[in-house]
Design a protein around this motif. Structure first.
Motif, PDB file in Angstrom:
ATOM      1  N   ILE A   1       0.495  -1.736  -0.061  1.00 26.96           N
ATOM      2  CA  ILE A   1      -0.257  -0.163   0.111  1.00 26.96           C
ATOM      3  C   ILE A   1       0.896   1.298   0.169  1.00 26.96           C
ATOM      4  O   ILE A   1       1.036   2.643  -0.163  1.00 26.96           O
ATOM      5  N   ALA A   2       2.077   1.432   0.250  1.00 24.93           N
ATOM      6  CA  ALA A   2       2.390   2.497   1.182  1.00 24.93           C
ATOM      7  C   ALA A   2       3.565   2.525  -0.677  1.00 24.93           C
ATOM      8  O   ALA A   2       3.817   3.881  -0.856  1.00 24.93           O
ATOM      9  N   ALA A   3       4.072   1.452  -1.231  1.00 27.09           N
ATOM     10  CA  ALA A   3       4.147   1.893  -2.601  1.00 27.09           C
ATOM     11  C   ALA A   3       3.443   2.021  -3.637  1.00 27.09           C
ATOM     12  O   ALA A   3       3.947   1.952  -4.481  1.00 27.09           O
ATOM     13  N   GLY A   4       1.635   2.505  -2.898  1.00 24.33           N
ATOM     14  CA  GLY A   4       1.001   2.616  -3.789  1.00 24.33           C
ATOM     15  C   GLY A   4       0.680   1.333  -5.621  1.00 24.33           C
ATOM     16  O   GLY A   4       0.245   1.411  -6.201  1.00 24.33           O
ATOM     17  N   LEU A   5       0.836   0.203  -4.675  1.00 25.47           N
ATOM     18  CA  LEU A   5       0.942  -1.310  -5.469  1.00 25.47           C
ATOM     19  C   LEU A   5      -0.546  -1.779  -5.522  1.00 25.47           C
ATOM     20  O   LEU A   5      -0.620  -2.058  -4.311  1.00 25.47           O
ATOM     21  N   THR A   6      -1.276  -2.541  -6.613  1.00 25.88           N
ATOM     22  CA  THR A   6      -2.414  -3.013  -6.574  1.00 25.88           C
ATOM     23  C   THR A   6      -2.141  -5.116  -6.045  1.00 25.88           C
ATOM     24  O   THR A   6      -0.691  -5.102  -6.654  1.00 25.88           O
ATOM     25  N   VAL A   7      -2.925  -5.596  -5.863  1.00 26.29           N
ATOM     26  CA  VAL A   7      -3.019  -6.700  -5.923  1.00 26.29           C
ATOM     27  C   VAL A   7      -1.916  -7.222  -7.177  1.00 26.29           C
ATOM     28  O   VAL A   7      -1.611  -7.933  -7.531  1.00 26.29           O
ATOM     29  N   ASP A   8      -3.517  -6.618  -8.430  1.00 28.30           N
ATOM     30  CA  ASP A   8      -2.821  -7.064  -9.577  1.00 28.30           C
ATOM     31  C   ASP A   8      -1.823  -7.006 -10.610  1.00 28.30           C
ATOM     32  O   ASP A   8      -0.819  -7.686 -10.818  1.00 28.30           O
ATOM     33  N   GLU A   9      -1.220  -5.735  -9.874  1.00 26.53           N
ATOM     34  CA  GLU A   9       0.035  -5.201 -10.137  1.00 26.53           C
ATOM     35  C   GLU A   9       1.589  -6.387  -9.662  1.00 26.53           C
ATOM     36  O   GLU A   9       2.107  -6.284 -10.213  1.00 26.53           O
ATOM     37  N   VAL A  10       0.915  -5.978  -8.512  1.00 27.05           N
ATOM     38  CA  VAL A  10       1.877  -7.651  -7.770  1.00 27.05           C
ATOM     39  C   VAL A  10       2.345  -8.408  -7.973  1.00 27.05           C
ATOM     40  O   VAL A  10       3.426  -9.018  -8.791  1.00 27.05           O
ATOM     41  N   SER A  11       0.544  -9.431  -8.792  1.00 27.68           N
ATOM     42  CA  SER A  11       0.997 -10.428  -9.335  1.00 27.68           C
ATOM     43  C   SER A  11       1.466 -10.206 -10.519  1.00 27.68           C
ATOM     44  O   SER A  11       2.022 -11.456 -11.190  1.00 27.68           O
ATOM     45  N   THR A  12       1.527  -9.157 -11.195  1.00 27.87           N
ATOM     46  CA  THR A  12       2.012  -9.233 -12.445  1.00 27.87           C
ATOM     47  C   THR A  12       3.025  -9.086 -12.636  1.00 27.87           C
ATOM     48  O   THR A  12       3.710 -10.278 -13.574  1.00 27.87           O
ATOM     49  N   SER A  13       3.911  -8.509 -11.287  1.00 28.84           N
ATOM     50  CA  SER A  13       5.019  -8.259 -11.323  1.00 28.84           C
ATOM     51  C   SER A  13       6.201  -9.329 -11.070  1.00 28.84           C
ATOM     52  O   SER A  13       6.959  -9.901 -11.407  1.00 28.84           O
ATOM     53  N   THR A  14       5.573 -10.218 -10.323  1.00 25.02           N
ATOM     54  CA  THR A  14       6.081 -11.614  -9.184  1.00 25.02           C
ATOM     55  C   THR A  14       5.316 -12.929 -10.264  1.00 25.02           C
ATOM     56  O   THR A  14       5.882 -13.937 -10.113  1.00 25.02           O
ATOM     57  N   ARG A  15       4.380 -12.722 -11.150  1.00 25.50           N
ATOM     58  CA  ARG A  15       3.784 -13.871 -11.363  1.00 25.50           C
ATOM     59  C   ARG A  15       3.416 -14.886 -10.240  1.00 25.50           C
ATOM     60  O   ARG A  15       3.100 -15.843 -10.479  1.00 25.50           O
ATOM     61  N   VAL A  16       2.935 -14.289  -9.308  1.00 21.23           N
ATOM     62  CA  VAL A  16       2.528 -14.846  -8.576  1.00 21.23           C
ATOM     63  C   VAL A  16       1.228 -14.820  -8.790  1.00 21.23           C
ATOM     64  O   VAL A  16       0.331 -13.393  -8.486  1.00 21.23           O
TER      65      VAL A  16
END
Length: 295
Positions: free
Chosen positions: A48-63
């Motif tokens: 949240i502090a980095a301004g990222l959504t769960v979808d964005e984290v999932s896309t960048s990490t492939r988790v």
């Protein structure tokens, strides 16, 4: 003198003091550990502090998104084991800007430092020993089959090559080629061609006798022509180009006007009309049935 313990006996020994300090440090560390946020809470706050959504984290990490949600809720059962859970924690921590080492240490405290158990060497050796060896091709059987096939082919050929009396059958022969040169056909004597009829004769034979027929041929140049029948009806009125011709017919009479009489040739009722018209001369002519007669 007093009987009892001396003042030195009332002071705590050095060992007791050291034990007390160790206990206090452990209590402080335990209290500090209890104040730490959970692994999932730390990852969620950092995301949240980095301004990222769960979808964005999932896309960048492939988790996958459900696993990211489960880890942020401190549910590691969907990771597929401790090895995958540690890998996901490390990947998500780097994606949100956290140091994965403290989180991995915190995971080890709650789940134990599980390391994969090495597989004993004996079962692997037994498996290799039990594994069946690949079958080798049976070359002896193949050679026997080939010899039998050759003998059968030779016998079949010998049987078909001889007839019932032991004589060889006739061999089909192809068509014999002739070495002699083909003789050219002799030319047949041609009959003498019939003499062509005179144009005037054929023209006379081709026109009807019960009508008046006038043919105008612009042989020497173009000429304006006007043609009418006996009733005055206009048959043609225009320019006849050089080399062109026009033919007119009527039951009784044809009236002509030639703009350049010297440039045209006239054929009336199949006969050519001899004229001495001059170039550029305008002539008015009339023709009826029978011999060409100028009206």
């Amino acid at each position: 003198m007093s009987i009892g313990n001396s003042p030195e006996d009332d002071r705590p020994s050095d060992d007791s003091a050291a034990d007390g300090l160790t206990a206090d440090a452990s209590a402080a560390a335990s209290h500090a550990a209890d104040d730490r946020p959970s692994i999932g809470r730390a990852l969620q706050q950092a995301r949240i502090a980095a301004g990222l959504t769960v979808d964005e984290v999932s896309t960048s990490t492939r988790v996958r998104i459900p696993i990211v949600h489960a880890i942020e809720q401190d549910d590691f059962s969907r990771c597929g084991g401790d090895v995958y859970a540690r890998g996901h924690i490390r990947t998500l921590a780097r994606a949100v800007g956290l140091d994965p080492a403290p989180l991995l240490a915190q995971y080890a405290e709650g789940h134990g430092d599980v390391t994969p158990t090495p597989t004993p060497a004996a079962p692997l050796f037994e498996a290799e020993r039990i594994r069946s060896e690949p079958r080798r091709p049976n070359w002896t059987a193949a050679m026997v089959a080939a010899i039998v096939a050759v003998i059968a082919f030779v016998g079949f050929t010998a049987f078909n090559g001889d007839d019932g009396d032991g004589k060889k059958g006739p061999v089909a022969e192809g068509p014999k080629t002739s070495t002699s040169k083909p003789t050219a056909p002799k030319p047949k004597p041609s009959k003498p061609a019939d003499p062509k009829p005179d144009p005037s004769d054929s023209a006379i034979a081709g026109v009807p006798r019960d009508k008046v027929t006038v043919k105008v041929n612009a042989a020497d140049g173009r000429s304006w022509i006007s043609a009418k029948d006996h009733s005055g009806r206009q048959l043609f009125d225009g320019v006849l180009e050089q080399g062109k011709s026009k033919t007119f017919q009527d039951q009784k009479k044809i009236d002509l006007i030639l703009g350049d009489a010297g440039a045209v040739q006239l054929y009336v009722n199949g006969k050519q009309v001899d004229n001495e018209f001059e170039p550029g001369q305008v002539e008015r002519l009339s023709y009826t049935k029978g011999d060409p007669e100028v009206g």
